[in-house]
Write a protein that holds these residues in place. Sequence first.
Motif, PDB file in Angstrom:
ATOM      1  N   TYR A 266       0.939  -1.220  -0.128  1.00 12.31           N
ATOM      2  CA  TYR A 266       0.011   0.150  -0.088  1.00 12.31           C
ATOM      3  C   TYR A 266       0.935   1.208  -0.022  1.00 12.31           C
ATOM      4  CZ  TYR A 266      -3.391   3.221   1.917  1.00 12.31           C
ATOM      5  OH  TYR A 266      -4.427   4.452   2.115  1.00 12.31           O
ATOM      6  N   ARG A 267       0.618   2.236  -0.733  1.00  7.17           N
ATOM      7  CA  ARG A 267       1.419   3.256  -1.209  1.00  7.17           C
ATOM      8  C   ARG A 267       0.880   4.438   0.069  1.00  7.17           C
ATOM      9  NH1 ARG A 267       5.737   1.273  -2.447  1.00  7.17           N
ATOM     10  NH2 ARG A 267       5.511  -0.126  -4.169  1.00  7.17           N
ATOM     11  N   GLY A 268      -0.131   4.262   0.499  1.00  4.85           N
ATOM     12  CA  GLY A 268      -0.569   5.258   1.808  1.00  4.85           C
ATOM     13  C   GLY A 268       0.120   4.909   3.219  1.00  4.85           C
ATOM     14  N   SER A 269       0.157   5.732   4.021  1.00  5.55           N
ATOM     15  CA  SER A 269       0.593   5.470   5.205  1.00  5.55           C
ATOM     16  C   SER A 269       0.421   4.124   6.053  1.00  5.55           C
ATOM     17  CB  SER A 269       0.601   6.569   6.535  1.00  5.55           C
ATOM     18  OG  SER A 269       1.413   7.719   5.692  1.00  5.55           O
ATOM     19  N   LEU A 270       1.024   3.425   6.678  1.00  4.13           N
ATOM     20  CA  LEU A 270       1.243   2.544   7.492  1.00  4.13           C
ATOM     21  C   LEU A 270       1.108   2.870   8.827  1.00  4.13           C
ATOM     22  CD1 LEU A 270       2.828  -0.342   5.102  1.00  4.13           C
ATOM     23  CD2 LEU A 270       0.549   0.060   5.341  1.00  4.13           C
ATOM     24  N   PHE A 271       0.305   2.468   9.676  1.00 11.85           N
ATOM     25  CA  PHE A 271       0.599   2.962  11.093  1.00 11.85           C
ATOM     26  C   PHE A 271       1.099   1.950  12.040  1.00 11.85           C
ATOM     27  CE2 PHE A 271      -2.914   5.859   9.539  1.00 11.85           C
ATOM     28  CZ  PHE A 271      -2.136   6.840   9.236  1.00 11.85           C
ATOM     29  N   GLY A 272       0.893   0.621  11.974  1.00  8.93           N
ATOM     30  CA  GLY A 272       1.034  -0.504  12.971  1.00  8.93           C
ATOM     31  C   GLY A 272       1.207  -1.839  12.191  1.00  8.93           C
ATOM     32  N   VAL A 283      -0.023  -5.952   8.741  1.00  6.58           N
ATOM     33  CA  VAL A 283       0.061  -4.601   8.698  1.00  6.58           C
ATOM     34  C   VAL A 283      -1.131  -3.997   8.427  1.00  6.58           C
ATOM     35  CG1 VAL A 283       2.718  -4.752   8.178  1.00  6.58           C
ATOM     36  CG2 VAL A 283       1.119  -4.328   6.489  1.00  6.58           C
ATOM     37  N   TYR A 284      -1.264  -2.579   8.954  1.00  9.52           N
ATOM     38  CA  TYR A 284      -2.599  -1.946   8.561  1.00  9.52           C
ATOM     39  C   TYR A 284      -2.201  -0.233   8.651  1.00  9.52           C
ATOM     40  CZ  TYR A 284      -1.849  -3.925  13.112  1.00  9.52           C
ATOM     41  OH  TYR A 284      -1.246  -4.561  14.286  1.00  9.52           O
ATOM     42  N   ARG A 287      -7.396   4.437   5.821  1.00 13.26           N
ATOM     43  CA  ARG A 287      -8.572   4.077   4.974  1.00 13.26           C
ATOM     44  C   ARG A 287      -8.882   2.574   5.071  1.00 13.26           C
ATOM     45  NH1 ARG A 287      -5.681   7.536   1.758  1.00 13.26           N
ATOM     46  NH2 ARG A 287      -6.709   9.636   1.539  1.00 13.26           N
ATOM     47  N   GLY A 288      -8.741   1.898   6.423  1.00 11.38           N
ATOM     48  CA  GLY A 288      -9.125   0.750   6.565  1.00 11.38           C
ATOM     49  C   GLY A 288      -8.267  -0.329   5.670  1.00 11.38           C
ATOM     50  N   ASN A 289      -7.110  -0.009   5.348  1.00 12.08           N
ATOM     51  CA  ASN A 289      -6.205  -0.881   4.593  1.00 12.08           C
ATOM     52  C   ASN A 289      -5.476  -1.944   5.612  1.00 12.08           C
ATOM     53  OD1 ASN A 289      -5.872  -0.365   1.530  1.00 12.08           O
ATOM     54  ND2 ASN A 289      -6.192   1.463   2.639  1.00 12.08           N
ATOM     55  N   ARG A 308     -13.530   1.947   6.184  1.00 11.12           N
ATOM     56  CA  ARG A 308     -12.659   2.735   5.406  1.00 11.12           C
ATOM     57  C   ARG A 308     -11.995   3.666   6.677  1.00 11.12           C
ATOM     58  NH1 ARG A 308     -10.821   2.896   0.485  1.00 11.12           N
ATOM     59  NH2 ARG A 308     -11.220   5.083   0.236  1.00 11.12           N
ATOM     60  N   VAL A 309     -12.165   3.285   8.150  1.00  7.39           N
ATOM     61  CA  VAL A 309     -11.462   4.243   9.040  1.00  7.39           C
ATOM     62  C   VAL A 309     -10.014   3.698   8.940  1.00  7.39           C
ATOM     63  CG1 VAL A 309     -13.708   4.298  10.146  1.00  7.39           C
ATOM     64  CG2 VAL A 309     -11.926   2.485  10.799  1.00  7.39           C
ATOM     65  N   ASN A 310      -9.217   4.766   9.661  1.00 12.48           N
ATOM     66  CA  ASN A 310      -7.886   4.496   9.845  1.00 12.48           C
ATOM     67  C   ASN A 310      -7.502   3.390  10.873  1.00 12.48           C
ATOM     68  OD1 ASN A 310      -7.483   6.404   8.069  1.00 12.48           O
ATOM     69  ND2 ASN A 310      -6.776   8.178   9.597  1.00 12.48           N
ATOM     70  N   LEU A 311      -6.655   2.453  10.641  1.00  7.02           N
ATOM     71  CA  LEU A 311      -6.273   1.301  11.314  1.00  7.02           C
ATOM     72  C   LEU A 311      -4.866   1.664  12.157  1.00  7.02           C
ATOM     73  CD1 LEU A 311      -7.705  -1.472   9.407  1.00  7.02           C
ATOM     74  CD2 LEU A 311      -8.972  -0.495  11.000  1.00  7.02           C
ATOM     75  N   SER A 312      -5.016   1.575  13.361  1.00  9.70           N
ATOM     76  CA  SER A 312      -3.700   2.010  14.180  1.00  9.70           C
ATOM     77  C   SER A 312      -2.852   0.928  14.961  1.00  9.70           C
ATOM     78  CB  SER A 312      -4.053   3.121  14.990  1.00  9.70           C
ATOM     79  OG  SER A 312      -5.062   2.865  15.932  1.00  9.70           O
ATOM     80  N   ALA A 313      -3.582   0.014  15.267  1.00 12.82           N
ATOM     81  CA  ALA A 313      -2.670  -1.200  16.089  1.00 12.82           C
ATOM     82  C   ALA A 313      -3.419  -2.461  16.183  1.00 12.82           C
ATOM     83  CB  ALA A 313      -2.505  -0.581  17.483  1.00 12.82           C
ATOM     84  N   GLY A 314      -2.817  -3.549  16.627  1.00 13.19           N
ATOM     85  CA  GLY A 314      -3.376  -4.759  16.459  1.00 13.19           C
ATOM     86  C   GLY A 314      -2.679  -5.789  17.422  1.00 13.19           C
ATOM     87  N   THR A 315      -3.220  -6.949  17.730  1.00 14.64           N
ATOM     88  CA  THR A 315      -2.572  -7.988  18.598  1.00 14.64           C
ATOM     89  C   THR A 315      -3.059  -9.420  18.154  1.00 14.64           C
ATOM     90  OG1 THR A 315      -2.028  -8.643  20.603  1.00 14.64           O
ATOM     91  CG2 THR A 315      -4.391  -7.784  20.320  1.00 14.64           C
ATOM     92  N   THR A 316      -2.775 -10.506  18.731  1.00 15.17           N
ATOM     93  CA  THR A 316      -3.076 -11.766  18.375  1.00 15.17           C
ATOM     94  C   THR A 316      -3.563 -12.432  19.660  1.00 15.17           C
ATOM     95  OG1 THR A 316      -1.420 -12.209  16.733  1.00 15.17           O
ATOM     96  CG2 THR A 316      -2.603 -14.107  17.460  1.00 15.17           C
ATOM     97  N   THR A 317      -4.838 -12.869  19.768  1.00 17.25           N
ATOM     98  CA  THR A 317      -5.318 -13.500  20.905  1.00 17.25           C
ATOM     99  C   THR A 317      -4.734 -14.979  21.250  1.00 17.25           C
ATOM    100  OG1 THR A 317      -7.329 -14.685  19.975  1.00 17.25           O
ATOM    101  CG2 THR A 317      -7.409 -12.306  20.714  1.00 17.25           C
ATOM    102  N   GLU A 318      -4.872 -15.414  22.560  1.00 14.62           N
ATOM    103  CA  GLU A 318      -4.395 -16.973  22.550  1.00 14.62           C
ATOM    104  C   GLU A 318      -5.118 -17.816  21.798  1.00 14.62           C
ATOM    105  OE1 GLU A 318      -2.835 -18.366  25.413  1.00 14.62           O
ATOM    106  OE2 GLU A 318      -1.800 -16.347  25.875  1.00 14.62           O
ATOM    107  N   SER A 319      -6.244 -17.774  21.379  1.00 14.28           N
ATOM    108  CA  SER A 319      -7.018 -18.691  20.363  1.00 14.28           C
ATOM    109  C   SER A 319      -6.598 -18.326  18.845  1.00 14.28           C
ATOM    110  CB  SER A 319      -8.416 -18.401  20.203  1.00 14.28           C
ATOM    111  OG  SER A 319      -8.665 -16.958  20.031  1.00 14.28           O
ATOM    112  N   GLY A 320      -5.661 -17.253  18.571  1.00 13.22           N
ATOM    113  CA  GLY A 320      -5.006 -17.140  17.324  1.00 13.22           C
ATOM    114  C   GLY A 320      -5.748 -16.193  16.495  1.00 13.22           C
TER     115      GLY A 320
END
Length: 390
Positions: A266-272, A283-284, A287-289, A308-320
């Motif tokens: 993606y050529r737009g900004s990646l935040f996390g 990665v995200y 605009r919801g990418n 289409r909202v900006n996405l900023s952070a994420g994680t993985t749960t114990e269940s995957g």
Amino acid sequence: MRLSLTPLGVLLGAIFSTTVLAQEGDTTTITDYEVISAPALSSDRIKSEVLIEVTAVGPRLVAVGAHGNILWKEDDDWQQADVDTSVLLTSVAFANEQIGWGTGHHGVIIKTEDGGNSWKRQFDGFELIKLEKNYYEKRIAKLNEQIESSDDEEVVGELEWQVEEAQFQISNIEVAEEEGPSKPFLDLYAKNAREALAIGAYGTFLKTEDGGESWQVISHRLENPNGYHLNAIFGQDDDLYIMGEAGLAFASNDGGESWETLNSPYRGSLFGGHVDNEGRLWVYGLRGNAFVSEDKGQNFTTIDTGTRVNLSAGTTTESGTQLIVGHSGTILEVDEQLNVTNRTHPSGSVMTDILEVSDGEWLMTGRSGLLHWPAKITEEEALATQQGAQ
């Protein structure tokens, strides 16, 4: 070319819509740098004030945010840490259960050696100005020596280009010398108790190998001639990743000593981004990418996020399951088949980080401070809180 950074510069441009949250919401250039050395103020509303990132370290949770606020919790209620700065803090990372670092506005880096109870400044923007100026002046001198000793026109051309890059950085530094330090650090990675990496605005990239007693500029390790902002650094073991502005994506397989420029999805900004339990790279950004890679960033699969909202952070749960948060209270759940369930927190708040605290229970940070899922607030209560804060 960008030569300076105002309070509405980069830090949460990705996270808080099109602007960055200044210390007091001021849109004018900051000339008073007392926030660097002024201690964080005690507040009984700290849990509902802006918090940017939360992490788990052993049995303890630690969250950082505005005004130098740091909260920690083990079994009982949240406690406020003793912090000797009141800048907006942007990230936190621990090397072990006792030693950790945090980064913030005005080039501030802080450290704890007691699990997060207390934090001391190790570095600030005034030191960053001196460090970078010395680094780039030496780099220009070395490059000019190489130009003079080379007869290869192609090599000379590449070296001259690198000189121009370094001179551009010197121009930024000269502005900072006149106006004061304004570069924020945006993220950091703690490799161990002695080694850490910090990234930030305009391609700033530092490392320490002595527990933060000294820091070195290593920006040249990344192919970033335009000085784009570096937003996130993360990884597992020696496999590290950096995501940034304008689709910048880098990978290292040797703990950050060398970096490969990835073919960005993606050529737009990646935040996390984060690495899941199976070693997949997520990665995200704008605009919801969102994207996932099963080969350490060589190829990516697009995730149909349905938003289409900006996405900023994420994680993985114990269940995957993958959890990704962003604007407007958005929480995405992504299963193994890449199916997405789109949830909305009743607060409708901008959310900046998420952490699983138990099976089916998540803790988020953001504009409204600490938030929970399942939610502990109704839409009506959230509206009343927002109106009360206006």
